[in-house]
Design a protein around this motif. Structure first.
Motif, PDB file in Angstrom:
ATOM      1  N   TRP A 140       0.814  -1.148   0.114  1.00  0.00           N
ATOM      2  CA  TRP A 140      -0.054  -0.128   0.126  1.00  0.00           C
ATOM      3  C   TRP A 140       0.853   1.397  -0.135  1.00  0.00           C
ATOM      4  O   TRP A 140       0.661   2.515  -0.732  1.00  0.00           O
ATOM      5  N   PRO A 141       1.846   1.333   0.806  1.00  0.00           N
ATOM      6  CA  PRO A 141       2.831   2.703   0.599  1.00  0.00           C
ATOM      7  C   PRO A 141       3.348   2.637  -0.534  1.00  0.00           C
ATOM      8  O   PRO A 141       3.647   3.781  -1.325  1.00  0.00           O
ATOM      9  N   VAL A 142       3.904   1.696  -1.502  1.00  0.00           N
ATOM     10  CA  VAL A 142       4.358   1.713  -2.523  1.00  0.00           C
ATOM     11  C   VAL A 142       3.451   2.208  -3.651  1.00  0.00           C
ATOM     12  O   VAL A 142       3.887   3.136  -4.312  1.00  0.00           O
ATOM     13  N   TYR A 143       2.098   1.823  -3.472  1.00  0.00           N
ATOM     14  CA  TYR A 143       1.108   1.990  -4.432  1.00  0.00           C
ATOM     15  C   TYR A 143       0.771   3.491  -4.278  1.00  0.00           C
ATOM     16  O   TYR A 143       0.866   4.163  -5.432  1.00  0.00           O
ATOM     17  N   PHE A 144       0.604   4.014  -3.247  1.00  0.00           N
ATOM     18  CA  PHE A 144       0.492   5.615  -3.097  1.00  0.00           C
ATOM     19  C   PHE A 144       1.710   6.423  -3.257  1.00  0.00           C
ATOM     20  O   PHE A 144       1.423   7.764  -4.106  1.00  0.00           O
ATOM     21  N   GLU A 145       2.680   5.837  -2.851  1.00  0.00           N
ATOM     22  CA  GLU A 145       4.075   6.635  -3.523  1.00  0.00           C
ATOM     23  C   GLU A 145       4.167   6.754  -4.914  1.00  0.00           C
ATOM     24  O   GLU A 145       4.690   7.592  -5.529  1.00  0.00           O
ATOM     25  N   ALA A 146       3.681   5.683  -5.630  1.00  0.00           N
ATOM     26  CA  ALA A 146       3.694   5.559  -7.174  1.00  0.00           C
ATOM     27  C   ALA A 146       2.704   6.748  -7.456  1.00  0.00           C
ATOM     28  O   ALA A 146       3.184   7.353  -8.828  1.00  0.00           O
ATOM     29  N   ILE A 147       1.771   6.708  -6.964  1.00  0.00           N
ATOM     30  CA  ILE A 147       0.653   7.767  -7.492  1.00  0.00           C
ATOM     31  C   ILE A 147       1.116   9.264  -7.214  1.00  0.00           C
ATOM     32  O   ILE A 147       0.994  10.101  -8.094  1.00  0.00           O
ATOM     33  N   GLU A 148       1.770   9.486  -6.368  1.00  0.00           N
ATOM     34  CA  GLU A 148       2.377  10.610  -5.961  1.00  0.00           C
ATOM     35  C   GLU A 148       3.381  10.949  -6.884  1.00  0.00           C
ATOM     36  O   GLU A 148       3.680  12.225  -7.495  1.00  0.00           O
ATOM     37  N   ARG A 149       4.422  10.218  -7.151  1.00  0.00           N
ATOM     38  CA  ARG A 149       5.513  10.569  -8.100  1.00  0.00           C
ATOM     39  C   ARG A 149       4.959  10.747  -9.505  1.00  0.00           C
ATOM     40  O   ARG A 149       5.684  11.673 -10.268  1.00  0.00           O
ATOM     41  N   ARG A 150       3.971  10.309  -9.991  1.00  0.00           N
ATOM     42  CA  ARG A 150       3.384  10.481 -11.171  1.00  0.00           C
ATOM     43  C   ARG A 150       2.584  11.735 -11.460  1.00  0.00           C
ATOM     44  O   ARG A 150       2.427  12.160 -12.639  1.00  0.00           O
ATOM     45  N   LEU A 151       2.358  12.166 -10.308  1.00  0.00           N
ATOM     46  CA  LEU A 151       1.502  13.543 -10.373  1.00  0.00           C
ATOM     47  C   LEU A 151       2.107  14.731 -10.660  1.00  0.00           C
ATOM     48  O   LEU A 151       3.141  15.143  -9.906  1.00  0.00           O
ATOM     49  N   ALA A 152       1.793  15.501 -11.616  1.00  0.00           N
ATOM     50  CA  ALA A 152       2.470  16.744 -12.225  1.00  0.00           C
ATOM     51  C   ALA A 152       2.121  17.766 -10.786  1.00  0.00           C
ATOM     52  O   ALA A 152       1.193  17.606 -10.359  1.00  0.00           O
TER      53      ALA A 152
ATOM     54  N   ILE B 259      -5.994   3.866   4.833  1.00  0.00           N
ATOM     55  CA  ILE B 259      -5.609   4.801   3.477  1.00  0.00           C
ATOM     56  C   ILE B 259      -5.269   6.120   3.932  1.00  0.00           C
ATOM     57  O   ILE B 259      -4.152   6.539   3.169  1.00  0.00           O
ATOM     58  N   GLU B 260      -5.963   6.744   4.807  1.00  0.00           N
ATOM     59  CA  GLU B 260      -5.715   8.228   5.202  1.00  0.00           C
ATOM     60  C   GLU B 260      -4.079   8.129   6.052  1.00  0.00           C
ATOM     61  O   GLU B 260      -3.383   8.877   5.894  1.00  0.00           O
ATOM     62  N   ASP B 261      -4.013   6.989   6.764  1.00  0.00           N
ATOM     63  CA  ASP B 261      -2.669   6.894   7.498  1.00  0.00           C
ATOM     64  C   ASP B 261      -1.407   6.441   6.652  1.00  0.00           C
ATOM     65  O   ASP B 261      -0.458   7.276   6.823  1.00  0.00           O
ATOM     66  N   VAL B 262      -1.758   5.533   5.635  1.00  0.00           N
ATOM     67  CA  VAL B 262      -0.658   5.377   4.581  1.00  0.00           C
ATOM     68  C   VAL B 262      -0.277   6.708   3.922  1.00  0.00           C
ATOM     69  O   VAL B 262       0.981   7.011   3.685  1.00  0.00           O
ATOM     70  N   THR B 263      -1.047   7.513   3.265  1.00  0.00           N
ATOM     71  CA  THR B 263      -1.003   8.583   2.601  1.00  0.00           C
ATOM     72  C   THR B 263      -0.440   9.769   3.492  1.00  0.00           C
ATOM     73  O   THR B 263       0.590  10.276   3.077  1.00  0.00           O
ATOM     74  N   ALA B 264      -0.719   9.638   4.795  1.00  0.00           N
ATOM     75  CA  ALA B 264      -0.111  10.940   5.664  1.00  0.00           C
ATOM     76  C   ALA B 264       1.299  10.323   6.029  1.00  0.00           C
ATOM     77  O   ALA B 264       2.250  11.324   6.161  1.00  0.00           O
ATOM     78  N   GLN B 265       1.575   8.981   6.266  1.00  0.00           N
ATOM     79  CA  GLN B 265       2.857   8.593   6.777  1.00  0.00           C
ATOM     80  C   GLN B 265       3.839   8.457   5.595  1.00  0.00           C
ATOM     81  O   GLN B 265       5.143   8.677   5.863  1.00  0.00           O
ATOM     82  N   HIS B 266       3.339   8.173   4.446  1.00  0.00           N
ATOM     83  CA  HIS B 266       4.285   7.735   3.141  1.00  0.00           C
ATOM     84  C   HIS B 266       4.491   8.548   2.068  1.00  0.00           C
ATOM     85  O   HIS B 266       5.089   8.658   1.219  1.00  0.00           O
ATOM     86  N   THR B 267       3.487   9.849   2.140  1.00  0.00           N
ATOM     87  CA  THR B 267       3.510  10.527   0.921  1.00  0.00           C
ATOM     88  C   THR B 267       3.150  11.982   1.210  1.00  0.00           C
ATOM     89  O   THR B 267       2.817  12.248   2.700  1.00  0.00           O
ATOM     90  N   GLY B 268       3.211  13.062   0.414  1.00  0.00           N
ATOM     91  CA  GLY B 268       2.525  14.124   0.840  1.00  0.00           C
ATOM     92  C   GLY B 268       1.106  14.487   0.266  1.00  0.00           C
ATOM     93  O   GLY B 268       0.889  15.477   0.041  1.00  0.00           O
ATOM     94  N   LEU B 269       0.573  13.331   0.093  1.00  0.00           N
ATOM     95  CA  LEU B 269      -0.980  13.441  -0.235  1.00  0.00           C
ATOM     96  C   LEU B 269      -1.951  13.522   0.764  1.00  0.00           C
ATOM     97  O   LEU B 269      -1.569  12.753   1.702  1.00  0.00           O
TER      98      LEU B 269
END
Length: 430
Positions: free
Chosen positions: A296-308, A351-361
């Motif tokens: 799950w962290p990898v998935y949301f990190e991938a989304i973040e990296r692809r966003l302009a 989902i909220e926790d993973v995005t908060a802890q592993h991404t800037g989303l």
């Protein structure tokens, strides 16, 4: 035969052992069989349903009823594996709903026990402490690394494009539709004729939330048969659609060409972890359930990296209550064994926790589609049963038919009771 009166198959059958080795009857164990019989009594004590165990034993408070045809085999399966035994017994023909009882209606009282804040369990607490004796852990071969994920996805989505085409709507959208106010209408009125409009409404709701317009650069992760990609391209967007299901990708390409948007949509057989580039929007519809908790962290990190910069992500996800997710995440369920290997349904909180802890989303829920999914599943199941002769002609046997009827009814019951929900989340940078 209409959608309102689907044909109902009630048959007692034995699956072919060579084709379904996992359904071989477990070795009889008197202690486990006694434990299973005791569990049924405890479950049925205040259950608004009826379990006819044999001609002499019936349990429950009345309501939707099931008839056990082979009591010894049924109890042996339950005593061997609490996570899969009940569903396996249905596949094997050990039990059926009583004539006139809808399968999902029968499963609803069981699902309600899980969705009730006061119970969350079928059994009393003292009995729950013994579940480890009959609970299996998810096998290591269902690991969702790149090779494992492709194998897991292929086992479901590459079953047969023709089979899926028989019961999905013409857009081949395999996720919750959006019926609006009609979602809460009587499920007996659910009609295949209303499904395409509801699916297009869902696709548009995702595109609207992401701000897709002419010229938008869009990444669709887990694109299915490309209905969302086609809809985005029809708005003038440039779309990269990725999947790891090879047969699915081939049909997606044909559908894109038939829709006349082949110059705007590129379909790639690619893992989300290997995607490069920058996009104005990243979309992913009911794909997170197949990712696995570890990734799950990898998935949301991938989304973040692809966003302009200024880009928006929209994820549609099946979710369950956080406490149930924590309680079941290490168990091997019937759905993981037979339908979605390697899968795990998240909670909104995780989902909220993973995005908060592993991404800037930041993840914000913009829509709940639980009731819509129950209606979608009812339409799919009615259609699956109606089209069973055509599906059977593709080479699928009666055990497969029972497996998919149970899967669709089981899922419908989960959404009807709130044990499951389906949400659209908008992802933006904090």
């Amino acid at each position: 035969m209409t959608d309102l009166m689907p044909p109902v198959r009630r048959r007692v059958h034995q699956p072919v052992a060579e084709t379904w080795p996992t359904l071989a009857r477990p070795r009889s164990n008197p202690v486990r069989r006694y434990g299973a019989a005791t569990a049924i009594k405890l479950i049925a004590k205040d259950l608004p349903a009826t379990i006819h165990l044999d001609s002499n034993r019936s349990y429950g408070l009345g309501g939707p009823a099931m008839r056990v045809h082979r009591t010894s085999a049924f109890l042996d399966r339950l005593g061997h594996d609490a996570g899969s035994g009940f569903g396996e017994a249905y596949l094997a023909g050990d039990w059926d709903p009583e004539p006139g009882t809808d399968l999902a209606d029968l499963l609803v009282p069981f699902a309600e026990r899980f969705s009730n804040d006061e119970t969350r369990h079928l059994l009393p607490k003292w009995a729950q402490s013994l579940r480890w004796l009959v609970t299996r852990s998810q096998p290591g071969e269902q690991e969702n690394d790149r090779a494992g994920a492709r194998e897991n996805i292929s086992r479901h989505y590459d079953l047969s494009n023709a089979m899926f085409s028989e019961f999905l709507d013409p857009t081949l959208t395999y996720s919750a539709a959006y019926f609006g106010d009609a979602a809460h209408s009587d499920l007996a009125t659910a009609s295949y004729d209303e499904l395409t409009a509801a699916q297009l409404r869902k696709l548009d709701s995702i595109l609207d939330a992401a701000g897709i317009q002419s010229g938008s650069r869009v990444l669709d992760i887990g694109c299915g048969w490309a209905s969302l990609a086609i809809r985005a391209a029809q708005r003038g967007a440039w779309v990269t659609a990725i999947t790891i299901a090879s047969q699915q990708a081939l049909l997606a390409q044909r559908k894109i060409a038939d829709a006349g948007v082949g110059d705007r949509v590129q379909v790639a057989l690619r893992d989300y972890r290997d995607q490069i580039g920058e996009f104005d929007a990243v979309l992913s519809v009911e794909m997170i359930e197949a990712v696995g908790e570890k990734y799950w962290p990898v998935y949301f990190e991938a989304i973040e990296r692809r966003l302009a910069p200024g880009g928006v992500g929209v994820v549609q996800a099946i979710v369950m209550p956080h406490e149930r997710m924590l309680a079941t995440r290490n168990t091997f369920t019937w759905v993981q064994k037979y339908i979605f290997p390697g899968g795990l349904i998240p909670s909104i909180k995780v989902i909220e926790d993973v995005t908060a802890q592993h991404t800037g989303l930041r993840a914000d829920v913009i829509r709940h589609l639980g009731a819509d999914y129950a209606r979608t599943l009812r339409v799919w199941r009615n259609r699956f049963i109606e089209r069973w002769p055509e599906i059977s002609a593709l080479g699928f046997d009666d055990t497969f038919g029972r497996m998919w009827e149970f899967y669709l009814a089981y899922s419908e019951a989960g959404f009807r009771t709130g044990y499951l929900d389906d949400v659209q989340l908008r992802l933006t940078r904090r």
